[in-house]
Design a protein around this motif. Structure first.
Motif, PDB file in Angstrom:
ATOM      1  N   LYS A 148       0.829  -1.198   0.000  1.00  0.00           N
ATOM      2  CA  LYS A 148       0.000   0.000   0.000  1.00  0.00           C
ATOM      3  C   LYS A 148       0.866   1.250   0.000  1.00  0.00           C
ATOM      4  O   LYS A 148       2.000   1.220   0.464  1.00  0.00           O
ATOM      5  CB  LYS A 148      -0.926   0.023   1.228  1.00  0.00           C
ATOM      6  N   MET A 149       0.298   2.333  -0.509  1.00  0.00           N
ATOM      7  CA  MET A 149       0.957   3.629  -0.451  1.00  0.00           C
ATOM      8  C   MET A 149       0.482   4.353   0.795  1.00  0.00           C
ATOM      9  O   MET A 149      -0.703   4.671   0.927  1.00  0.00           O
ATOM     10  CB  MET A 149       0.634   4.459  -1.699  1.00  0.00           C
ATOM     11  N   GLU A 150       1.400   4.590   1.735  1.00  0.00           N
ATOM     12  CA  GLU A 150       1.033   5.227   2.999  1.00  0.00           C
ATOM     13  C   GLU A 150       1.678   6.607   3.173  1.00  0.00           C
ATOM     14  O   GLU A 150       1.550   7.209   4.234  1.00  0.00           O
ATOM     15  CB  GLU A 150       1.400   4.307   4.170  1.00  0.00           C
ATOM     16  N   ASP A 151       2.363   7.101   2.138  1.00  0.00           N
ATOM     17  CA  ASP A 151       2.904   8.460   2.156  1.00  0.00           C
ATOM     18  C   ASP A 151       1.841   9.443   1.682  1.00  0.00           C
ATOM     19  O   ASP A 151       1.009   9.129   0.822  1.00  0.00           O
ATOM     20  CB  ASP A 151       4.096   8.601   1.208  1.00  0.00           C
ATOM     21  N   LYS A 152       1.892  10.652   2.227  1.00  0.00           N
ATOM     22  CA  LYS A 152       1.058  11.750   1.751  1.00  0.00           C
ATOM     23  C   LYS A 152       1.909  13.013   1.701  1.00  0.00           C
ATOM     24  O   LYS A 152       2.868  13.149   2.472  1.00  0.00           O
ATOM     25  CB  LYS A 152      -0.147  11.982   2.678  1.00  0.00           C
ATOM     26  N   VAL A 169       2.926  39.469   4.050  1.00  0.00           N
ATOM     27  CA  VAL A 169       4.080  38.570   4.187  1.00  0.00           C
ATOM     28  C   VAL A 169       3.824  37.316   3.349  1.00  0.00           C
ATOM     29  O   VAL A 169       2.826  36.625   3.561  1.00  0.00           O
ATOM     30  CB  VAL A 169       4.324  38.178   5.657  1.00  0.00           C
ATOM     31  N   ASP A 170       4.701  37.031   2.404  1.00  0.00           N
ATOM     32  CA  ASP A 170       4.535  35.849   1.561  1.00  0.00           C
ATOM     33  C   ASP A 170       4.749  34.582   2.390  1.00  0.00           C
ATOM     34  O   ASP A 170       5.690  34.500   3.191  1.00  0.00           O
ATOM     35  CB  ASP A 170       5.531  35.879   0.396  1.00  0.00           C
ATOM     36  N   ARG A 171       3.872  33.589   2.201  1.00  0.00           N
ATOM     37  CA  ARG A 171       3.991  32.316   2.915  1.00  0.00           C
ATOM     38  C   ARG A 171       3.777  31.153   1.961  1.00  0.00           C
ATOM     39  O   ARG A 171       2.935  31.220   1.071  1.00  0.00           O
ATOM     40  CB  ARG A 171       2.950  32.194   4.042  1.00  0.00           C
ATOM     41  N   ALA A 172       4.546  30.097   2.190  1.00  0.00           N
ATOM     42  CA  ALA A 172       4.361  28.859   1.437  1.00  0.00           C
ATOM     43  C   ALA A 172       4.591  27.696   2.388  1.00  0.00           C
ATOM     44  O   ALA A 172       5.468  27.753   3.255  1.00  0.00           O
ATOM     45  CB  ALA A 172       5.316  28.788   0.257  1.00  0.00           C
ATOM     46  N   TYR A 173       3.797  26.647   2.225  1.00  0.00           N
ATOM     47  CA  TYR A 173       3.802  25.503   3.139  1.00  0.00           C
ATOM     48  C   TYR A 173       4.059  24.236   2.330  1.00  0.00           C
ATOM     49  O   TYR A 173       3.420  24.009   1.290  1.00  0.00           O
ATOM     50  CB  TYR A 173       2.449  25.439   3.837  1.00  0.00           C
ATOM     51  N   TYR A 174       4.997  23.417   2.801  1.00  0.00           N
ATOM     52  CA  TYR A 174       5.324  22.163   2.122  1.00  0.00           C
ATOM     53  C   TYR A 174       5.440  21.065   3.175  1.00  0.00           C
ATOM     54  O   TYR A 174       6.017  21.283   4.251  1.00  0.00           O
ATOM     55  CB  TYR A 174       6.644  22.287   1.356  1.00  0.00           C
ATOM     56  N   ALA A 175       4.895  19.886   2.882  1.00  0.00           N
ATOM     57  CA  ALA A 175       4.879  18.831   3.895  1.00  0.00           C
ATOM     58  C   ALA A 175       4.942  17.450   3.258  1.00  0.00           C
ATOM     59  O   ALA A 175       4.368  17.220   2.184  1.00  0.00           O
ATOM     60  CB  ALA A 175       3.625  18.947   4.757  1.00  0.00           C
ATOM     61  N   VAL A 176       5.636  16.532   3.935  1.00  0.00           N
ATOM     62  CA  VAL A 176       5.663  15.118   3.572  1.00  0.00           C
ATOM     63  C   VAL A 176       5.358  14.315   4.832  1.00  0.00           C
ATOM     64  O   VAL A 176       5.985  14.529   5.880  1.00  0.00           O
ATOM     65  CB  VAL A 176       7.038  14.706   3.002  1.00  0.00           C
ATOM     66  N   PHE A 177       4.396  13.399   4.731  1.00  0.00           N
ATOM     67  CA  PHE A 177       4.020  12.544   5.846  1.00  0.00           C
ATOM     68  C   PHE A 177       4.181  11.082   5.436  1.00  0.00           C
ATOM     69  O   PHE A 177       3.776  10.687   4.347  1.00  0.00           O
ATOM     70  CB  PHE A 177       2.568  12.804   6.273  1.00  0.00           C
ATOM     71  N   ASP A 178       4.776  10.305   6.320  1.00  0.00           N
ATOM     72  CA  ASP A 178       5.069   8.895   6.052  1.00  0.00           C
ATOM     73  C   ASP A 178       4.303   8.038   7.057  1.00  0.00           C
ATOM     74  O   ASP A 178       4.716   7.867   8.209  1.00  0.00           O
ATOM     75  CB  ASP A 178       6.581   8.662   6.174  1.00  0.00           C
ATOM     76  N   GLY A 179       3.164   7.505   6.621  1.00  0.00           N
ATOM     77  CA  GLY A 179       2.319   6.717   7.510  1.00  0.00           C
ATOM     78  C   GLY A 179       2.849   5.318   7.732  1.00  0.00           C
ATOM     79  O   GLY A 179       3.603   4.779   6.924  1.00  0.00           O
TER      80      GLY A 179
END
Length: 440
Positions: A148-152, A169-179
């Motif tokens: 199964k793919m459990e990364d998001k 104020v410029d903002r940017a959000y980046y995220a990696v989650f490993d279930g």
């Protein structure tokens, strides 16, 4: 209104009915069958952004549509969508929360979204805030050999537009989650953590404190859902928030972020692993243990020492995130986020050369010869993450692999500076050899 946005709205209102009736099937599946009032915000944003993303909506337009539609939703009378009392009868008294039936309430939300799109199309809506700063972002994720793919993951340069933040104020959000143990915790984190972050009072003044609180709040929210739905999953995570000239990284577990400046790796974090001396000491001080069973594990179970979820091993598996803030000087090349499926087979020190390899790959003949050099390099930049994932897989990784590369300056500048450095080194080497040569 931007021409691209105008054309999208015209197509969108033509393709969808003005309203979905009570018997209409939703155009895409919601994340859960029931949702609390607090969870409704994140799950509605997720559904709207997913649907508009699937339709290739301009990103800023999509964020503004979703933000406005969700605001209207939350100001509406939602009592018709409340679940029966039996639905939350099993909740403990202090954790009892009103639950809503997801399908009808999300149908209500989508009808607001459709009506808003029609209104903006008819009135040639103008975005109220400046566009986000454009940064090239390369993302690639594979299931690999796992069942199964459990990364998001989530890349959100439109953070301000999605949450109607207008402070300049410029903002940017980046995220990696490993279930692990399932995808539920990773799904929850990728849906709710950025929402929790947007609500933190310290966001503008102290991004690190805001991210720590957002991680903790998301873990607490997931605890209630996990108990309600008997979920036993967890997820590591790494988040990068770029806010003005500051880059803040926050993490739980062994997903990592690596920054590269002038072609050199800058260590900005250390992953949480059970055999890390301070983590091992923390666990043992709480009465737990770290043992080796194929790899180092907390109490013989989880191979991570910090995570969202994993409530059967709290507090040994901690939900407290660490944070580091770095001032951006303008000479940073990029920041890379990835799960342990990448870093288990690729060392951070290898990243700069691998990224340059990707940028120097031959042009794809199918893309034609009309592209300029800049366009060619940008296309290769978009494929860099795919190259890195391929390297990790060839090096033996069998885990899910997710890689995200956020370029902090254009990739053609990276190549130019690297070529200049190489040429200078070559010239210096020739001069040195000339000076050392024997006189005739």
């Amino acid at each position: 209104m931007d021409e691209e946005a105008r054309k999208f709205l015209a197509r969108f209102v033509e393709d969808y009915p003005p309203t979905l009736d009570e018997d209409s099937v939703l155009p895409l599946n919601p994340l859960s069958r029931t949702v609390s009032l607090e969870e409704l915000y994140g799950e509605s944003l997720e559904m709207g952004m997913r649907m508009l993303g699937n339709r290739l909506a301009p990103s800023v337009l999509g964020a503004l549509l979703c933000q406005t539609a969700v605001s209207q939703l939350l100001q509406s009378d939602l009592t018709p969508f409340y679940c029966s009392q039996e639905a939350w009868a099993d909740q403990e008294e202090e954790e009892k929360a009103v639950l809503l039936e997801t399908v009808p309430v999300q149908r209500f939300f989508l009808n607001k979204l459709f009506a808003l799109a029609l209104e903006w199309h008819q009135k040639s809506f103008q975005p109220p805030s400046p566009p986000p700063k454009l940064r090239l972002c390369s993302i690639h994720a594979i299931r690999n050999t796992r069942r199964k793919m459990e990364d998001k993951h989530l890349a959100l340069p439109e953070f301000n537009q999605l949450f109607n933040i207008q402070d300049g104020v410029d903002r940017a959000y980046y995220a990696v989650f490993d279930g692990h143990g399932g995808v539920d915790a990773a799904n929850y984190a990728v849906t709710h953590l950025h929402v929790a972050l947007s609500k933190q009072e310290t966001l503008q003044s102290d991004a690190a404190a805001a991210l720590k609180s957002a991680f903790k709040h998301t873990d607490d929210m997931f605890r209630v859902k996990a108990k309600r739905e008997r979920l036993r999953t967890g997820t590591t995570g790494v988040v990068v928030l770029i806010q003005g000239q500051e880059l803040t990284v926050s993490w739980l577990g062994d997903s990592q972020a690596v920054m590269v400046r002038k072609g050199q790796v800058v260590t900005i974090m250390e992953p949480h692993k059970p055999d890390r001396e301070d983590e091992k000491q923390r666990i043992e001080d709480l009465g737990g243990c770290v043992t080796f069973k194929g790899c180092w594990r907390v109490n013989g179970t989880y191979a991570v020492s910090r995570a969202i979820g994993d409530f059967d091993q709290k507090p040994y598996v901690s939900g407290d995130a660490d944070c580091v803030t770095v001032q951006l000087l303008g000479d940073e090349d990029y920041v890379l986020l990835a799960c342990d499926g990448f870093f288990d087979s690729v060392e951070p020190s290898e990243v700069p050369d691998l990224v340059l390899e990707g940028l120097r790959e031959p042009d794809d003949p199918e893309e034609g010869e009309e592209n300029s050099l800049q366009q060619s390099v940008e296309l290769k930049g978009l494929r860099v993450a795919q190259h890195l994932v391929g390297v990790a897989k060839e090096a033996g990784s069998s885990d899910n692999i997710t890689v995200m590369v956020v370029f902090l300056r254009p990739p053609e500048q990276l190549l130019l500076s690297q070529n200049t450095t190489t040429a200078a080194a070559h010239t210096t080497g020739e001069d040195s050899a000339s000076q050392d040569a024997p006189q005739q």
